[in-house]
Design a protein around this motif. Structure first.
Motif, mmCIF file in Angstrom:
data_model
loop_
_atom_site.group_PDB
_atom_site.id
_atom_site.type_symbol
_atom_site.label_atom_id
_atom_site.label_comp_id
_atom_site.label_asym_id
_atom_site.label_seq_id
_atom_site.Cartn_x
_atom_site.Cartn_y
_atom_site.Cartn_z
ATOM 1 N N ASP A 25 9.564 -17.872 4.802
ATOM 2 C CA ASP A 25 8.620 -17.743 3.687
ATOM 3 C C ASP A 25 8.042 -16.347 3.504
ATOM 4 O OD1 ASP A 25 8.839 -20.471 3.072
ATOM 5 O OD2 ASP A 25 7.343 -20.989 4.591
ATOM 6 N N ILE A 26 8.028 -15.534 4.556
ATOM 7 C CA ILE A 26 7.345 -14.241 4.493
ATOM 8 C C ILE A 26 8.295 -13.122 4.911
ATOM 9 C CG2 ILE A 26 5.359 -12.894 5.310
ATOM 10 C CD1 ILE A 26 4.069 -15.569 6.116
ATOM 11 N N THR A 27 8.259 -12.030 4.161
ATOM 12 C CA THR A 27 9.005 -10.830 4.525
ATOM 13 C C THR A 27 8.032 -9.660 4.595
ATOM 14 O OG1 THR A 27 11.012 -11.625 3.422
ATOM 15 C CG2 THR A 27 10.890 -9.272 3.906
ATOM 16 N N LEU A 28 7.983 -8.982 5.741
ATOM 17 C CA LEU A 28 7.122 -7.818 5.936
ATOM 18 C C LEU A 28 8.011 -6.601 6.130
ATOM 19 C CD1 LEU A 28 4.270 -6.598 6.564
ATOM 20 C CD2 LEU A 28 4.706 -7.160 8.960
ATOM 21 N N THR A 29 7.900 -5.645 5.217
ATOM 22 C CA THR A 29 8.698 -4.420 5.279
ATOM 23 C C THR A 29 7.753 -3.244 5.467
ATOM 24 O OG1 THR A 29 10.274 -5.400 3.727
ATOM 25 C CG2 THR A 29 10.463 -3.043 4.125
ATOM 26 N N SER A 30 8.104 -2.324 6.349
ATOM 27 C CA SER A 30 7.211 -1.196 6.618
ATOM 28 C C SER A 30 8.001 0.076 6.873
ATOM 29 C CB SER A 30 6.344 -1.504 7.845
ATOM 30 O OG SER A 30 5.628 -0.367 8.278
ATOM 31 N N LYS A 31 7.430 1.175 6.405
ATOM 32 C CA LYS A 31 7.945 2.464 6.850
ATOM 33 C C LYS A 31 7.599 2.617 8.326
ATOM 34 C CE LYS A 31 7.276 4.724 2.368
ATOM 35 N NZ LYS A 31 6.505 5.756 1.623
ATOM 36 N N VAL A 32 8.431 3.358 9.050
ATOM 37 C CA VAL A 32 8.120 3.639 10.452
ATOM 38 C C VAL A 32 7.522 5.036 10.535
ATOM 39 C CG1 VAL A 32 9.909 2.091 11.301
ATOM 40 C CG2 VAL A 32 10.449 4.513 10.956
ATOM 41 N N ILE A 33 6.849 5.330 11.638
ATOM 42 C CA ILE A 33 6.224 6.648 11.797
ATOM 43 C C ILE A 33 7.313 7.687 12.012
ATOM 44 C CG2 ILE A 33 4.749 8.036 13.308
ATOM 45 C CD1 ILE A 33 3.045 5.525 13.752
ATOM 46 N N ASP A 34 7.266 8.729 11.194
ATOM 47 C CA ASP A 34 8.273 9.795 11.245
ATOM 48 C C ASP A 34 7.863 10.800 12.314
ATOM 49 O OD1 ASP A 34 10.285 11.572 10.806
ATOM 50 O OD2 ASP A 34 9.493 12.368 8.922
ATOM 51 N N GLY A 35 8.242 10.526 13.532
ATOM 52 C CA GLY A 35 7.892 11.399 14.644
ATOM 53 C C GLY A 35 8.680 10.998 15.873
ATOM 54 N N THR A 36 8.552 11.782 16.921
ATOM 55 C CA THR A 36 9.260 11.511 18.170
ATOM 56 C C THR A 36 8.268 11.022 19.213
ATOM 57 O OG1 THR A 36 10.867 13.252 17.670
ATOM 58 C CG2 THR A 36 10.756 12.486 19.952
ATOM 59 N N PHE A 37 8.504 9.826 19.730
ATOM 60 C CA PHE A 37 7.639 9.291 20.778
ATOM 61 C C PHE A 37 7.910 10.060 22.069
ATOM 62 C CE2 PHE A 37 5.768 6.081 23.580
ATOM 63 C CZ PHE A 37 4.681 5.666 22.812
ATOM 64 N N PRO A 38 6.860 10.460 22.793
ATOM 65 C CA PRO A 38 7.079 11.268 24.002
ATOM 66 C C PRO A 38 7.815 10.503 25.100
ATOM 67 C CG PRO A 38 4.775 10.590 23.816
ATOM 68 C CD PRO A 38 5.442 10.195 22.535
ATOM 69 N N ASP A 39 8.328 11.254 26.056
ATOM 70 C CA ASP A 39 9.035 10.639 27.191
ATOM 71 C C ASP A 39 8.010 9.989 28.121
ATOM 72 O OD1 ASP A 39 10.620 9.880 29.260
ATOM 73 O OD2 ASP A 39 11.206 11.892 29.894
ATOM 74 N N ASP A 95 0.848 -1.203 0.000
ATOM 75 C CA ASP A 95 0.000 0.000 0.000
ATOM 76 C C ASP A 95 0.881 1.250 0.000
ATOM 77 O OD1 ASP A 95 1.045 0.160 2.542
ATOM 78 O OD2 ASP A 95 -0.882 0.187 3.589
ATOM 79 N N LEU A 96 2.136 1.076 -0.378
ATOM 80 C CA LEU A 96 3.207 2.093 -0.441
ATOM 81 C C LEU A 96 3.835 2.376 0.931
ATOM 82 C CD1 LEU A 96 1.863 4.664 -3.064
ATOM 83 C CD2 LEU A 96 3.325 2.677 -3.423
ATOM 84 N N ASP A 97 3.169 1.989 2.018
ATOM 85 C CA ASP A 97 3.758 2.117 3.352
ATOM 86 C C ASP A 97 4.225 0.769 3.892
ATOM 87 O OD1 ASP A 97 3.430 4.899 3.639
ATOM 88 O OD2 ASP A 97 1.336 4.630 4.212
ATOM 89 N N ILE A 98 3.505 -0.292 3.511
ATOM 90 C CA ILE A 98 3.845 -1.654 3.929
ATOM 91 C C ILE A 98 3.968 -2.509 2.678
ATOM 92 C CG2 ILE A 98 3.146 -3.662 5.295
ATOM 93 C CD1 ILE A 98 1.260 -1.862 6.837
ATOM 94 N N GLU A 99 4.938 -3.406 2.700
ATOM 95 C CA GLU A 99 5.064 -4.383 1.613
ATOM 96 C C GLU A 99 5.207 -5.768 2.233
ATOM 97 O OE1 GLU A 99 7.745 -4.258 -2.221
ATOM 98 O OE2 GLU A 99 8.850 -5.250 -0.606
ATOM 99 N N VAL A 100 4.413 -6.722 1.731
ATOM 100 C CA VAL A 100 4.542 -8.094 2.199
ATOM 101 C C VAL A 100 4.891 -8.979 1.012
ATOM 102 C CG1 VAL A 100 2.073 -8.661 1.983
ATOM 103 C CG2 VAL A 100 3.490 -9.930 3.593
ATOM 104 N N VAL A 101 5.862 -9.848 1.218
ATOM 105 C CA VAL A 101 6.291 -10.788 0.197
ATOM 106 C C VAL A 101 6.135 -12.190 0.773
ATOM 107 C CG1 VAL A 101 8.185 -11.542 -1.282
ATOM 108 C CG2 VAL A 101 7.950 -9.116 -0.713
ATOM 109 N N ASP A 102 5.353 -13.022 0.094
ATOM 110 C CA ASP A 102 5.099 -14.380 0.564
ATOM 111 C C ASP A 102 5.551 -15.371 -0.497
ATOM 112 O OD1 ASP A 102 4.033 -16.649 1.849
ATOM 113 O OD2 ASP A 102 2.474 -15.422 2.767
#
Length: 372
Positions: free
Chosen positions: A235-249, A48-55
């Motif tokens: 058998d499966i590879t899941l690749t994803s973009k991560v959220i571009d932000g800073t997680f709070p303390d 979906d352009l953010d996640i790619e799954v290869v099976d």
């Protein structure tokens, strides 16, 4: 391209791929799955352009090649074929159709050129390590309920996976919070993970990752960069973009001085909360906890609907306390407890409450109270 493949293997691969596909999208090719056949394997790729799954699945490849076809339609066809069927997929590259045959069933699906299919650029990963599937399953399963659904606070729309100081040294830690409740789960740090940069794994990726973690014997290869994270089995590879932000303390909201200790059977507590919440209004679902020596009274007062009260025997030896919580939050936190007893640590009726599984310090939950 022409291949023959067992229906069970095909269904498993296609189902995994099509779940990534967005039902509504403005780019037609994103509704498709890319099928690539070579050697003795066939690969199914969806994005979906953010996640790619290869099976990958074993197949008899009569003619190597590649094509793309609607993922949801292919999945529905394969799902409805009889168990044990041998399925043939054939595309001669000229008709713009993929022929699907199984026994007396024949289908033809429209295809789109493989050249149009977007393949996620492979990143150079800074950190690579392997982790047992049960460990990752526990980290994400116990934290994901607290992921925020508010799109404006996008940096809370995932699970923050990072390396932190915990009991007995460095730990691999997953944290999620929506501002009302927080989950912090620790596990032993795998070899090679010490230098990992903290990343926020998006909600949808966490849901897709769960499908890789069912095999208790599997080792998951994890790769992390500043912009991407990848989880892979054989058998499966899941690749994803991560959220571009800073997680709070998040450490600032975990109370350190809660001394009033309540211990209760987790299953009994969850069932009692569920019962009394039946009469509460859906909007607030407020449950009051009245705690006195070795006694807990759960009550709900909904003027329009009625009221409910239930008493539980607990271990509590501090001063009397009355505190209210959203019933949904209490149920979700109680549902994470694998051990027999849940331990609540209170300070005052207006302060955050800490919850643990017995004496286990590796899973900590925080829930904010509400007025009742």
């Amino acid at each position: 391209m022409k291949i023959s493949i067992e229906r069970a293997a095909l269904l498993k691969a296609v189902a995994q791929a099509q779940s990534v596909v967005e039902r509504r999208n403005t780019i037609p090719i994103l509704a498709n799955v890319l099928i690539e056949a070579e050697g003795d394997r066939v690969t199914f790729r969806a994005t979906d352009l953010d996640i790619e799954v290869v099976d990958r699945a074993p197949a008899q490849v009569e003619r190597a090649g590649a094509t793309t076809v609607n993922a949801v339609t292919l999945n529905e066809i394969v799902r409805k074929l009889p168990d044990g069927a041998l399925v043939t997929l054939a595309d001669d590259g000229t008709t713009g159709r993929l022929a699907i045959e199984a026994g007396r069933s024949h289908f033809q699906l429209a295809t789109l050129p493989r050249e149009d299919f977007p393949v996620m650029a492979s990143a150079d990963y800074d950190t690579n390590f392997a982790a047992p599937a049960p460990m990752l399953r526990r980290l994400f399963d116990k934290s994901k309920f607290a992921i925020s659904t508010e799109e404006t606070r996008y940096y809370l729309n995932g699970v923050y996976m990072h390396v932190a100081d915990g009991e007995g040294g460095k730990q691999l830690r997953c944290v999620a919070t929506d501002g009302h409740r927080l989950a912090r789960i620790d596990a032993d740090l795998p070899d090679g993970a010490a230098e990992m940069a903290g990343v926020i794994v998006p909600r949808k990726t966490v849901a897709e990752l769960r499908k890789l973690l069912d095999d208790d014997d599997a080792q998951i290869a994890v790769s992390v960069s500043e912009t991407k994270v990848r989880f892979a089995t054989e058998d499966i590879t899941l690749t994803s973009k991560v959220i571009d932000g800073t997680f709070p303390d998040y450490t600032r909201v975990i109370p350190q001085n809660n001394t009033k200790r309540l211990e209760v059977d987790a299953a009994d507590f969850a069932k009692a909360v569920d019962r009394v919440a039946t009469v509460s209004s859906e909007r607030s679902r407020a449950v009051k906890m009245q705690i006195d020596e070795d006694r807990l009274v759960l009550s709900v007062n909904a003027p329009d609907a009625g009221n409910a009260e239930e008493e539980l025997a607990v271990a509590y030896g501090d001063e009397r306390l009355e505190i209210g919580f959203n019933a949904k939050y209490l149920l979700e936190i109680a549902g994470q407890v694998d051990r027999e007893n849940a331990v609540f640590l209170f300070n005052a009726s207006g302060d955050p409450t800490l919850m643990r599984e017995g004496n286990d310090e590796s899973a900590v939950y925080v829930v904010m109270p509400m007025r009742v």
